[in-house]
Design an enzyme around this catalytic site. Structure first.
Site, PDB file in Angstrom:
ATOM      1  N   SER A 152       0.842  -1.195   0.000  1.00 17.30           N
ATOM      2  CA  SER A 152       0.000   0.000   0.000  1.00 17.30           C
ATOM      3  C   SER A 152       0.871   1.236   0.000  1.00 17.30           C
ATOM      4  CB  SER A 152      -0.924   0.021   1.229  1.00 17.30           C
ATOM      5  OG  SER A 152      -0.182   0.216   2.409  1.00 17.30           O
ATOM      6  N   GLY A 154       2.701   2.693  -2.079  1.00 18.50           N
ATOM      7  CA  GLY A 154       4.019   2.653  -2.688  1.00 18.50           C
ATOM      8  C   GLY A 154       5.091   1.954  -1.884  1.00 18.50           C
ATOM      9  N   GLU A 259      -4.527   5.267 -12.656  1.00 16.29           N
ATOM     10  CA  GLU A 259      -3.245   5.956 -12.809  1.00 16.29           C
ATOM     11  C   GLU A 259      -2.650   5.707 -14.191  1.00 16.29           C
ATOM     12  OE1 GLU A 259      -0.453   5.982  -9.422  1.00 16.29           O
ATOM     13  OE2 GLU A 259      -1.891   4.654  -8.438  1.00 16.29           O
ATOM     14  N   GLU A 271      -1.882   1.691 -12.966  1.00 17.19           N
ATOM     15  CA  GLU A 271      -2.562   0.961 -11.899  1.00 17.19           C
ATOM     16  C   GLU A 271      -3.987   1.468 -11.750  1.00 17.19           C
ATOM     17  OE1 GLU A 271       1.316   0.051  -9.052  1.00 17.19           O
ATOM     18  OE2 GLU A 271      -0.319   1.253  -8.258  1.00 17.19           O
ATOM     19  N   ASP A 278      -5.497   8.364  -2.850  1.00 17.31           N
ATOM     20  CA  ASP A 278      -4.832   9.345  -1.979  1.00 17.31           C
ATOM     21  C   ASP A 278      -4.515  10.643  -2.715  1.00 17.31           C
ATOM     22  OD1 ASP A 278      -2.819   8.175  -3.514  1.00 17.31           O
ATOM     23  OD2 ASP A 278      -1.680   7.411  -1.804  1.00 17.31           O
ATOM     24  N   THR A 279      -4.128  10.555  -3.992  1.00 18.46           N
ATOM     25  CA  THR A 279      -3.850  11.792  -4.729  1.00 18.46           C
ATOM     26  C   THR A 279      -5.115  12.624  -4.918  1.00 18.46           C
ATOM     27  OG1 THR A 279      -4.166  10.732  -6.884  1.00 18.46           O
ATOM     28  CG2 THR A 279      -1.944  10.706  -5.980  1.00 18.46           C
ATOM     29  N   ARG A 355       1.872   9.294   6.722  1.00 20.60           N
ATOM     30  CA  ARG A 355       1.068  10.492   6.460  1.00 20.60           C
ATOM     31  C   ARG A 355       0.172  10.766   7.656  1.00 20.60           C
ATOM     32  NH1 ARG A 355       0.138   8.492   0.858  1.00 20.60           N
ATOM     33  NH2 ARG A 355      -1.859   7.714   1.585  1.00 20.60           N
TER      34      ARG A 355
END
Length: 386
Positions: A152, A154, A259, A271, A278-279, A355
């Site tokens: 997850s 990255g 993505e 992907e 999240d982005t 984060r």
């Protein structure tokens, strides 16, 4: 459609937290689930359950106890064969059990895109031991990117420049795998101009697209995103066509984060996540309907606008730099002094690079918004009590 729907949310991180807000605004009752207590979404939900989503018996027991109208995964690491069984028994899995199964691991969605749908992807191979890693790298050539098929944000991702870096990359990928499959994907390094997330909503009225979101990663993890990102009409059309093919194949209703890499006019599928991305946190200030609002509306069968617009905006993450169980935050007034906004996620503990919040800003153009969001994020200070 009744607006008193019962939603079982599987995974309760910061994306789940915002989804709970959107769902509850529409009258839904939400049971938030995660492997640890007091997760961000649990702090706002109607009820909560603490268990590992990879525990098949517990997953089924929780579903049978609550009898939700909708089972909404927020994470990849779920015993997806149980979701398939539950769906066959009449439960609604968002967007579908098949989507959850194919996207739990990168190999499922990549093979669907490349082999079944014929989308443009990078060269790739899978490996389950170091000997297979070497062979895969010979197929892709250097530089290449290695990452677990299941992880997850990255984690476990490395760009490998030459053969001497393969072993360290393999060790890092294995150490950061989730679930119970020791397998990596080794793919050709794409020398792209930029990468985007195309938020794609499949709903009762069809498929709608948000303006493309640009983003920057470090350590394979998103650091900042901005919307809209400049793209030619031709490149946008290619991305939308590929995204539509994938989401129509996966079926169901909900928001998908798709993505792509973009180089000139070439658009390469990377992907897909069958859930808010999240982005897409930038949509908290860029769009009138956030990605979480759109996900909730699509799930509940409510209308989605055919055209979705965005004002220039950006997000920048607020990261922890150490392990701690006692946290507080300072600098919020300074961060917000020039019009930026800050969202603290409410995670009960920190670890390096985790984060913990996000700064959000709008401006006359995305470059100015990115600058403002980064400045705001840098002014937030995490105080560690241990």
């Amino acid at each position: 459609m009744s607006n008193t729907a019962k939603i079982l949310l599987l995974g309760s991180g910061e994306l789940g937290r915002e989804f709970v807000i959107s769902a509850k605004r529409l009258g839904a009752y939400v049971i938030a689930c995660d492997s640890y207590d007091h997760a961000p979404a649990m702090q706002l939900s109607d009820a909560r359950e603490v268990f590992s989503m990879l525990d098949a018996e517990r997953l089924r027991a929780v579903v049978e106890q609550h009898r939700p109208d909708y089972i909404v995964p927020e994470i990849e690491a779920i015993r997806t064969e149980v979701l398939a069984e539950l769906e066959s028994e009449g439960f609604t899995v968002v967007p579908s059990a098949r989507a959850a199964q194919l996207t739990m691991n990168r190999d499922g969605i990549r093979d669907l895109a490349a082999h079944e749908l014929g989308l443009v992807t990078s060269r790739y191979r899978y490996a389950k031991n170091f000997e297979e890693v070497r062979a895969a790298a010979q197929h892709t050539a250097f530089p290449c990117v290695m990452k677990p098929v299941m992880s997850s944000s990255g984690k476990g991702q490395t760009t490998v420049r030459d053969e001497s870096g393969l072993e360290a990359a393999w060790d890092y990928a294995v150490a950061n795998m989730r679930g119970d499959r020791q397998r990596v994907i080794v793919e050709q390094f794409v020398d792209f101009d930029y990468e985007i997330t195309l938020l794609t909503v499949r709903h009762q009225g069809g498929v709608s697209f948000c303006p493309p979101i640009g983003h920057r990663q470090e350590r394979g993890d998103y650091q900042e995103s901005w919307q809209p990102t400049p793209m030619s009409d031709d490149a946008i059309a290619k991305a939308q066509d590929m995204a539509r093919k994938v989401v129509d194949n996966l079926g169901g209703h909900g928001l998908f984060g798709v993505e792509f890499f973009v180089k000139g006019e070439e658009v390469i599928f990377s992907e897909l996540s069958p859930r808010p991305h999240d982005t897409g946190m930038v949509t908290l200030v860029s769009q009138n309907l956030t990605e979480f609002d759109l996900h909730a509306r699509a799930i509940l069968g409510l209308p989605i606008p055919a055209e979705l617009r965005a004002r220039p905006a950006a997000s920048a993450v607020i990261l922890a730099d150490r392990d701690s169980e006692t946290l507080s935050y300072g600098g919020l007034a300074e961060a917000m002094a020039n019009g930026a906004d800050v969202r603290i996620f409410g995670k009960p503990s920190s670890r390096p690079y985790r984060r913990m919040g996000v700064a959000l800003a709008t401006a006359g153009d995305t470059d100015a918004a990115r600058h403002a969001a980064r400045e705001a994020a840098n002014k937030v200070h995490i105080h560690y009590g241990d």
